[in-house]
Design a protein around this motif. Structure first.
Motif, PDB file in Angstrom:
ATOM      1  N   SER A   1     -14.341  23.211  20.688  1.00  0.00           N
ATOM      2  CA  SER A   1     -15.563  23.322  21.262  1.00  0.00           C
ATOM      3  C   SER A   1     -16.197  21.816  21.476  1.00  0.00           C
ATOM      4  N   HIS A   2     -16.271  21.014  20.462  1.00  0.00           N
ATOM      5  CA  HIS A   2     -17.060  19.630  20.547  1.00  0.00           C
ATOM      6  C   HIS A   2     -16.254  18.547  21.700  1.00  0.00           C
ATOM      7  N   LEU A   3     -15.016  18.891  21.900  1.00  0.00           N
ATOM      8  CA  LEU A   3     -14.333  18.244  22.998  1.00  0.00           C
ATOM      9  C   LEU A   3     -14.186  18.967  24.421  1.00  0.00           C
ATOM     10  N   LYS A   4     -14.372  20.385  24.294  1.00  0.00           N
ATOM     11  CA  LYS A   4     -14.544  21.083  25.580  1.00  0.00           C
ATOM     12  C   LYS A   4     -13.323  21.078  26.124  1.00  0.00           C
ATOM     13  N   ASP A   5     -12.216  21.157  25.351  1.00  0.00           N
ATOM     14  CA  ASP A   5     -10.814  21.145  25.649  1.00  0.00           C
ATOM     15  C   ASP A   5      -9.819  21.904  24.907  1.00  0.00           C
ATOM     16  N   ARG A   6      -8.850  22.384  25.533  1.00  0.00           N
ATOM     17  CA  ARG A   6      -7.652  23.193  24.731  1.00  0.00           C
ATOM     18  C   ARG A   6      -6.639  22.327  24.450  1.00  0.00           C
ATOM     19  N   LYS A   7      -6.351  22.035  23.127  1.00  0.00           N
ATOM     20  CA  LYS A   7      -5.396  21.165  22.863  1.00  0.00           C
ATOM     21  C   LYS A   7      -4.604  21.427  21.513  1.00  0.00           C
ATOM     22  N   THR A   8      -3.665  20.960  21.283  1.00  0.00           N
ATOM     23  CA  THR A   8      -2.807  21.252  19.932  1.00  0.00           C
ATOM     24  C   THR A   8      -3.772  20.069  18.786  1.00  0.00           C
ATOM     25  N   GLN A   9      -3.396  20.539  17.736  1.00  0.00           N
ATOM     26  CA  GLN A   9      -4.057  19.751  16.652  1.00  0.00           C
ATOM     27  C   GLN A   9      -3.318  18.274  16.540  1.00  0.00           C
ATOM     28  N   GLU A  10      -1.985  18.197  16.770  1.00  0.00           N
ATOM     29  CA  GLU A  10      -1.368  16.987  17.027  1.00  0.00           C
ATOM     30  C   GLU A  10      -2.032  16.189  18.098  1.00  0.00           C
ATOM     31  N   GLN A  11      -2.383  16.712  19.194  1.00  0.00           N
ATOM     32  CA  GLN A  11      -3.062  15.890  20.269  1.00  0.00           C
ATOM     33  C   GLN A  11      -4.328  15.675  19.932  1.00  0.00           C
ATOM     34  N   VAL A  12      -4.845  16.209  19.395  1.00  0.00           N
ATOM     35  CA  VAL A  12      -6.328  15.552  18.742  1.00  0.00           C
ATOM     36  C   VAL A  12      -6.144  14.684  18.097  1.00  0.00           C
ATOM     37  N   ILE A  13      -5.241  14.441  16.946  1.00  0.00           N
ATOM     38  CA  ILE A  13      -4.982  13.418  16.256  1.00  0.00           C
ATOM     39  C   ILE A  13      -4.404  12.109  16.806  1.00  0.00           C
ATOM     40  N   GLN A  14      -3.543  12.551  17.814  1.00  0.00           N
ATOM     41  CA  GLN A  14      -3.073  11.245  18.501  1.00  0.00           C
ATOM     42  C   GLN A  14      -4.197  10.742  19.426  1.00  0.00           C
ATOM     43  N   GLU A  15      -4.985  11.780  19.928  1.00  0.00           N
ATOM     44  CA  GLU A  15      -6.031  10.831  20.834  1.00  0.00           C
ATOM     45  C   GLU A  15      -7.217  10.016  19.776  1.00  0.00           C
ATOM     46  N   GLY A  16      -7.392  10.496  18.558  1.00  0.00           N
ATOM     47  CA  GLY A  16      -8.033   9.542  17.619  1.00  0.00           C
ATOM     48  C   GLY A  16      -7.488   8.485  17.197  1.00  0.00           C
ATOM     49  N   LEU A  17      -5.967   8.388  17.056  1.00  0.00           N
ATOM     50  CA  LEU A  17      -5.306   7.392  16.589  1.00  0.00           C
ATOM     51  C   LEU A  17      -5.185   6.269  17.726  1.00  0.00           C
ATOM     52  N   GLU A  18      -5.465   6.652  18.642  1.00  0.00           N
ATOM     53  CA  GLU A  18      -5.282   5.711  20.178  1.00  0.00           C
ATOM     54  C   GLU A  18      -6.426   4.764  20.038  1.00  0.00           C
ATOM     55  N   LEU A  19      -7.482   5.055  19.072  1.00  0.00           N
ATOM     56  CA  LEU A  19      -8.690   4.216  19.424  1.00  0.00           C
ATOM     57  C   LEU A  19      -8.473   3.101  18.596  1.00  0.00           C
ATOM     58  N   SER A  20      -7.618   2.742  17.499  1.00  0.00           N
ATOM     59  CA  SER A  20      -7.427   1.648  17.013  1.00  0.00           C
ATOM     60  C   SER A  20      -6.116   1.632  16.354  1.00  0.00           C
ATOM     61  N   GLU A  21      -5.575   0.424  16.564  1.00  0.00           N
ATOM     62  CA  GLU A  21      -4.273   0.077  15.922  1.00  0.00           C
ATOM     63  C   GLU A  21      -4.530   0.020  14.401  1.00  0.00           C
ATOM     64  N   GLN A  22      -5.237  -0.561  13.899  1.00  0.00           N
ATOM     65  CA  GLN A  22      -5.503  -0.487  12.499  1.00  0.00           C
ATOM     66  C   GLN A  22      -5.601   0.763  11.795  1.00  0.00           C
ATOM     67  N   PHE A  23      -6.537   1.794  12.437  1.00  0.00           N
ATOM     68  CA  PHE A  23      -6.815   3.109  11.954  1.00  0.00           C
ATOM     69  C   PHE A  23      -5.127   3.696  12.084  1.00  0.00           C
ATOM     70  N   THR A  24      -4.418   3.514  13.178  1.00  0.00           N
ATOM     71  CA  THR A  24      -3.157   4.179  13.115  1.00  0.00           C
ATOM     72  C   THR A  24      -2.105   3.743  12.053  1.00  0.00           C
ATOM     73  N   GLN A  25      -2.078   2.421  11.581  1.00  0.00           N
ATOM     74  CA  GLN A  25      -1.351   1.960  10.372  1.00  0.00           C
ATOM     75  C   GLN A  25      -2.019   2.357   9.278  1.00  0.00           C
ATOM     76  N   THR A  26      -3.463   2.628   9.092  1.00  0.00           N
ATOM     77  CA  THR A  26      -3.729   3.101   7.821  1.00  0.00           C
ATOM     78  C   THR A  26      -3.230   4.632   7.720  1.00  0.00           C
ATOM     79  N   TYR A  27      -3.450   5.323   8.820  1.00  0.00           N
ATOM     80  CA  TYR A  27      -3.285   6.688   8.932  1.00  0.00           C
ATOM     81  C   TYR A  27      -1.839   6.994   8.517  1.00  0.00           C
TER      82      TYR A  27
END
Length: 356
Positions: free
Chosen positions: A228-254
């Motif tokens: 609801s906060h994204l107003k979109d239908r996605k899988t949980q994996e797609q939500v995580i990937q969208e967040g990880l794309e925001l920062s390379e450092q965050f991706t490595q940390t994750y």
């Protein structure tokens, strides 16, 4: 609807009887009430039973129409009967600390297998800990301890090594996972604060933080759902990937965090070392956590040989915190420790329901 207990008043009139043989006078007595007492034995037993539950003394006093001082006296009497016997030490001990009366931190030790409380000390300083175990237990008893499960609090290491010369210090698996995930969560929050609250980037990091703490393999990869906060239908994996794309450092940390968590949960020390060696370009929060892990490699390696953790002692600390919350805090250490012993050591057998 809760039924109120029936109030019964037992009026005992003083009547003296004189013995025909010796001429001595005596008062009438009853097994329901002890001599020179005003409360029945059943009422006293009911008060003792209530003290084993998570209730305030004022509510117990109100139920049995007595003063809180009466409840306090029963607490002291029952607490003295729960004194530990100091007849030996188990082979494995879990140690930790918790906030007790006032702002002071107290030391607690339990049996890792039976989860019985060994001791609770008002202070966590090494001098008090060494004085207690040296005075209460012989050297032969202390030499029987083979493992001590603890967190990464370095202040205990010297005292524990001196008290239990044959014991190995074992890292707590719970704290390894907790420290790793806390570093990841702090990294997520720092990244989230770089965006405005009304943006999609902020919302994907803010409202679905639980997904970032989940194991990547446990995420839903095929079935979509409405976010609801994204107003979109996605899988949980797609939500995580969208967040990880925001920062390379965050991706490595994750990914580094979850490799460390997986190795810790599986108690696979070689995999844990491999995950440590692969940590690169991560956040300062995770870098600091990794330094702590490297510093305590020996404790983590000892964890690999068993299935012990500080989970039981964390549960006990949680219940102690609830005892404090129910009473709105304690000022008197003796009352506090007696209440803990009563609730943990006095086991009340529950009656089985009658089947018709």
């Amino acid at each position: 609807m809760i039924e109120q207990p029936l109030l019964v008043l037992l009026v005992l009139r003083k009547q003296r009887f004189r013995c025909k043989n010796c001429g001595k006078a005596m008062l009438a007595q009853t097994p329901l009430v002890k001599k020179q007492h005003q409360m029945s034995e059943n009422s006293l037993h009911a008060i003792d039973l209530s003290l084993t539950r998570d209730r305030t003394m004022s509510s117990i006093a109100s139920q049995y129409t007595v003063s809180t001082n009466t409840i306090s006296r029963r607490l002291m009497l029952l607490g003295r009967e729960t004194q530990p016997t100091f007849n030996g030490l188990p082979k494995t001990i879990c140690i930790d600390e918790f906030r007790s009366t006032g702002r002071q931190m107290s030391f607690i030790a339990i049996d890792a297998h039976t989860h019985d409380i060994i001791t609770i000390l008002p202070s966590r300083n090494n001098a008090g800990i060494k004085r207690f175990f040296n005075n209460r237990y012989s050297k032969r008893n202390r030499e029987q301890v083979t493992r001590v499960v603890m967190d990464f609090n370095s202040q205990y290491a010297s005292a524990i090594t001196e008290l239990f010369p044959n014991a190995k210090l074992v890292a707590d698996n719970f704290h390894l996972v907790q420290m790793s995930l806390r570093s990841l969560n702090q990294t997520r929050v720092q990244l989230m604060k770089q965006f405005k609250p009304d943006t999609r980037k902020y919302r994907v990091l803010k409202h679905y933080w639980r997904l970032y703490l989940m194991n990547y393999e446990a995420l839903e990869t095929s079935k979509t759902q409405w976010f609801s906060h994204l107003k979109d239908r996605k899988t949980q994996e797609q939500v995580i990937q969208e967040g990880l794309e925001l920062s390379e450092q965050f991706t490595q940390t994750y990914y580094s965090t979850h490799r460390l968590v997986r190795a810790s949960q599986e108690r696979n020390y070689p995999a844990f070392l491999e995950a440590l060696s692969e940590v690169e370009n991560v956040s300062p929060q995770l870098s600091q956590t990794v330094k702590t892990f490297i510093k305590n490699k020996q404790l983590i390696e000892n964890m690999d040989t068993g299935s012990l953790s500080n989970g039981p002692i964390e549960g006990i600390n949680r219940k102690i915190k609830q005892i404090k919350r129910t009473a709105y805090g304690y000022k008197n250490w003796e009352h506090f420790i007696f209440r803990i012993r009563i609730e943990f050591k006095i086991k009340v057998q529950k009656k089985n329901p009658i089947r018709k």
